[in-house]
Design a protein around this motif. Structure first.
Motif, PDB file in Angstrom:
ATOM      1  N   GLU A  36       0.810  -1.222   0.000  1.00 51.31           N
ATOM      2  CA  GLU A  36       0.000   0.000   0.000  1.00 51.31           C
ATOM      3  C   GLU A  36       0.839   1.266   0.000  1.00 51.31           C
ATOM      4  N   PHE A  37       1.914   1.279   0.783  1.00 51.94           N
ATOM      5  CA  PHE A  37       2.660   2.519   0.989  1.00 51.94           C
ATOM      6  C   PHE A  37       4.042   2.538   0.336  1.00 51.94           C
ATOM      7  N   GLY A  38       4.475   1.414  -0.223  1.00 54.41           N
ATOM      8  CA  GLY A  38       5.775   1.377  -0.871  1.00 54.41           C
ATOM      9  C   GLY A  38       5.734   1.967  -2.263  1.00 54.41           C
ATOM     10  N   GLY A  39       6.905   2.133  -2.861  1.00 52.40           N
ATOM     11  CA  GLY A  39       7.015   2.623  -4.230  1.00 52.40           C
ATOM     12  C   GLY A  39       7.088   1.459  -5.200  1.00 52.40           C
ATOM     13  N   ASP A  40       7.868   1.658  -6.263  1.00 58.48           N
ATOM     14  CA  ASP A  40       7.970   0.611  -7.279  1.00 58.48           C
ATOM     15  C   ASP A  40       8.574  -0.677  -6.729  1.00 58.48           C
ATOM     16  N   GLU A  41       9.366  -0.542  -5.629  1.00 61.66           N
ATOM     17  CA  GLU A  41      10.029  -1.727  -5.078  1.00 61.66           C
ATOM     18  C   GLU A  41       9.035  -2.766  -4.568  1.00 61.66           C
ATOM     19  N   LYS A  42       7.779  -2.332  -4.328  1.00 59.90           N
ATOM     20  CA  LYS A  42       6.789  -3.273  -3.799  1.00 59.90           C
ATOM     21  C   LYS A  42       6.485  -4.396  -4.791  1.00 59.90           C
ATOM     22  N   ASN A  43       6.829  -4.182  -6.060  1.00 64.44           N
ATOM     23  CA  ASN A  43       6.565  -5.197  -7.079  1.00 64.44           C
ATOM     24  C   ASN A  43       7.601  -6.318  -7.071  1.00 64.44           C
ATOM     25  N   ASP A  44       8.661  -6.128  -6.295  1.00 64.69           N
ATOM     26  CA  ASP A  44       9.694  -7.163  -6.183  1.00 64.69           C
ATOM     27  C   ASP A  44       9.234  -8.183  -5.140  1.00 64.69           C
ATOM     28  N   THR A  45       8.369  -9.078  -5.547  1.00 65.97           N
ATOM     29  CA  THR A  45       7.752 -10.016  -4.605  1.00 65.97           C
ATOM     30  C   THR A  45       8.768 -10.991  -4.015  1.00 65.97           C
ATOM     31  N   LYS A  46       9.810 -11.316  -4.777  1.00 67.16           N
ATOM     32  CA  LYS A  46      10.823 -12.225  -4.254  1.00 67.16           C
ATOM     33  C   LYS A  46      11.551 -11.595  -3.069  1.00 67.16           C
ATOM     34  N   SER A  47      11.944 -10.327  -3.221  1.00 67.67           N
ATOM     35  CA  SER A  47      12.624  -9.629  -2.121  1.00 67.67           C
ATOM     36  C   SER A  47      11.677  -9.406  -0.952  1.00 67.67           C
ATOM     37  N   LEU A  48      10.406  -9.112  -1.257  1.00 70.05           N
ATOM     38  CA  LEU A  48       9.438  -8.879  -0.189  1.00 70.05           C
ATOM     39  C   LEU A  48       9.224 -10.148   0.636  1.00 70.05           C
ATOM     40  N   ASP A  49       9.162 -11.289  -0.028  1.00 75.24           N
ATOM     41  CA  ASP A  49       9.016 -12.546   0.700  1.00 75.24           C
ATOM     42  C   ASP A  49      10.213 -12.786   1.619  1.00 75.24           C
ATOM     43  N   ALA A  50      11.413 -12.469   1.119  1.00 70.85           N
ATOM     44  CA  ALA A  50      12.621 -12.656   1.928  1.00 70.85           C
ATOM     45  C   ALA A  50      12.649 -11.670   3.094  1.00 70.85           C
ATOM     46  N   PHE A  51      12.161 -10.457   2.855  1.00 65.46           N
ATOM     47  CA  PHE A  51      12.144  -9.436   3.910  1.00 65.46           C
ATOM     48  C   PHE A  51      11.196  -9.830   5.037  1.00 65.46           C
ATOM     49  N   VAL A  52       9.966 -10.189   4.711  1.00 67.36           N
ATOM     50  CA  VAL A  52       9.004 -10.511   5.768  1.00 67.36           C
ATOM     51  C   VAL A  52       9.408 -11.776   6.523  1.00 67.36           C
ATOM     52  N   ALA A  53      10.218 -12.620   5.899  1.00 72.40           N
ATOM     53  CA  ALA A  53      10.701 -13.814   6.595  1.00 72.40           C
ATOM     54  C   ALA A  53      11.634 -13.441   7.744  1.00 72.40           C
ATOM     55  N   ALA A  54      12.178 -12.193   7.717  1.00 75.50           N
ATOM     56  CA  ALA A  54      13.061 -11.722   8.789  1.00 75.50           C
ATOM     57  C   ALA A  54      12.285 -11.028   9.903  1.00 75.50           C
ATOM     58  N   LEU A  55      10.940 -11.043   9.820  1.00 75.57           N
ATOM     59  CA  LEU A  55      10.103 -10.387  10.822  1.00 75.57           C
ATOM     60  C   LEU A  55       9.617 -11.376  11.870  1.00 75.57           C
ATOM     61  N   ASP A  56       9.561 -10.902  13.101  1.00 77.86           N
ATOM     62  CA  ASP A  56       8.921 -11.643  14.190  1.00 77.86           C
ATOM     63  C   ASP A  56       7.930 -10.706  14.863  1.00 77.86           C
TER      64      ASP A  56
END
Length: 484
Positions: free
Chosen positions: A69-89
């Motif tokens: 919702e609030f990101g820019g064009d980088e939000k379309n990088d679903t592979k990186s987004l999946d890796a990023f949220v995997a680092a969340l607790d």
């Protein structure tokens, strides 16, 4: 463009208020951008902590949606987004009780950089700080990030500093003001102290006056309840505009280091003179075609809180004696603009006659939108017909000058959070700096309250109250035009 990026160590970042608006809109989308740029080392983790009962899977889903919702064009990088949220607790935490603290203690590691972001109300700072130590989560190297407001006056600011100091050393406390993370704000340092062209002219021998404007087209909207208790003076002048004033007026530090820079900023605040009542204009926006009045937004039909303030300030030191600094900020104004404008003095003597001599150099530093700067210089207008002078800008808009690399300039929150991880406090406010700012601000607020001053009404979509224009006209000057 080749640049050297200081590496970041592996870290655990705990965001208290991790489900809140700031976390979803700014902090976590910004951290995702840093993740994509390679500045979040493998093994680093982000731990959300809030009252909401949810598990880590639900939190990861929430943050993925926030980035979408609030990101820019980088939000379309679903592979990186999946890796990023995997680092969340995520941990459901009770800031005033014991719930969740044992779980949090089990997640936060002691052998990596620890940072704790207090994205919560200041009333909870003490509770969080105490429990971080009671449960042996924080240590002597931990860093805490606190959001403004840093108190609402000198007394509460001192109390807040005392509360934090009971558990953390000043070197561990990062008071974040996102304005200081803006690329152009930091460029003030480079322009002033990295160019022979400007520093010799940066004084009362050559500068006529300086204007600092932070204008917004939006009203207070859903923040009406909060804003009506603060007003433009507390919400904007005491922190954002004060910091811009310090950076534009400070003496050169002996080196670019946290304490050296903040020492010089503190000297500016302490040199600020009291502002006479006739050099302060407070305003409140009326209803317009695009929205309701301030009083309607604040749901307070008898509110005397200012949504606009303009003032003439003076700094009592050798460099700036006699040079007025005009500050202006407001809601529902003609255009969105954050700008510092340096007006240089007229030539002592001109070889040109008549109106052609009425030109001066103006340095404009744009913080938003279209970050950049331009210097107005005088040249001969091309063509025959004699010596006709015109003013033209030497323009350096970042997006134009830097090309595709300009798109990689980090957002303010991204930069500042990475500075926390690096342990660099240069762009963060120190406790004595905050108290000095309130020490200057409080008498101005107390003064207009004692006089029962009422804000001047101004038309939504305008440049503010007529009295603000008149304040400069009395000095033979005028505000830089707000361009819609």
């Amino acid at each position: 463009m080749v640049s050297r990026v200081i590496p970041v160590e592996t870290f655990d970042l705990v965001i208290f208020g991790g489900t809140g608006d700031l976390a979803r809109r700014k902090i976590l989308p910004g951290l995702f951008r840093r993740f994509r740029s390679g500045q979040m080392p493998v093994g680093s983790r982000i731990i959300g902590a809030a009252r909401s009962e949810m598990d880590t899977a639900a939190y990861r889903s929430m943050i993925a949606e926030a980035v979408a919702e609030f990101g820019g064009d980088e939000k379309n990088d679903t592979k990186s987004l999946d890796a990023f949220v995997a680092a969340l607790d995520y941990v459901a935490i009770d800031a005033k009780g014991d719930g969740g603290w044992v779980e949090l203690a089990g997640l936060v590691r002691s052998d990596v950089v620890q940072a704790f972001y207090f994205s919560v109300a200041p009333s909870l700072f003490g509770d969080l700080a105490e429990r971080l130590h009671t449960h042996k989560i924080a240590n002597a190297q931990s860093r805490i990030v606190v959001e403004k407001p840093f108190g609402r006056d000198l007394e509460t600011a001192r109390a807040l500093n005392k509360t934090l100091a009971a558990h953390f050393d000043e070197s561990q406390i990062y008071r974040i003001d996102h304005y200081l993370g803006k690329e152009t704000v930091q460029n003030l340092m480079a322009v002033r102290f990295g160019n022979m062209l400007f520093e010799p002219l940066w004084n009362n021998h050559y500068v006529d006056h300086i204007q600092i404007t932070v204008a917004e087209t939006v009203g207070v909207g859903g923040r009406g309840g909060y804003y009506d208790k603060s007003g433009a003076m507390r919400d904007m002048v005491q922190n954002h505009l004060m910091q811009l004033l310090c950076l534009i007026a400070m003496e050169p530090p002996n080196q670019y280091g946290p304490d050296e820079v903040r020492d010089e900023k503190l000297k500016v605040i302490r040199a600020l003179q009291p502002v006479a009542p006739h050099h302060i204009v407070r305003g409140q926006y009326d209803a317009g075609p695009d929205g309701p009045s301030y009083r309607e937004d604040a749901e307070n039909p008898r509110s005397f809180t200012e949504s606009f303030i303009a003032m003439k300030c003076e700094i009592a030191n050798w460099r700036w004696a006699g040079v007025p600094f005009y500050l202006r900020t407001g809601k529902r104004m003609k255009a969105r603009s954050s700008e510092i404008t340096v007006y240089f003095k007229d030539l002592g003597h001109t070889i040109f006659e008549g109106d052609v001599a009425r030109h001066r150099n103006i340095l404009s530093i744009r913080l938003q939108p279209n970050e950049g700067m331009d210097l107005q210089v005088t040249i001969k207008e091309p063509g025959p017909g004699g010596m006709r002078l015109i003013d033209v800008p030497l323009d350096m808009t970042f997006a134009d000058a830097l090309g595709p690399d300009a798109e990689e300039v980090p957002d303010a929150y991204e930069r500042l959070i990475m500075d926390v991880i690096r342990g660099n406090q240069t762009l963060f406010m120190r406790g004595d700096e905050v108290e000095a700012a309130w020490g200057w601000t409080d008498p101005l607020i107390n003064g207009w309250e004692a006089r029962n001053d009422v804000p001047k009404h101004y038309e939504a979509g305008s440049a503010g109250p007529e009295d603000a224009l008149a304040m400069l006209h009395r000095d033979g000057r005028k505000w830089r035009e707000l361009k819609a």
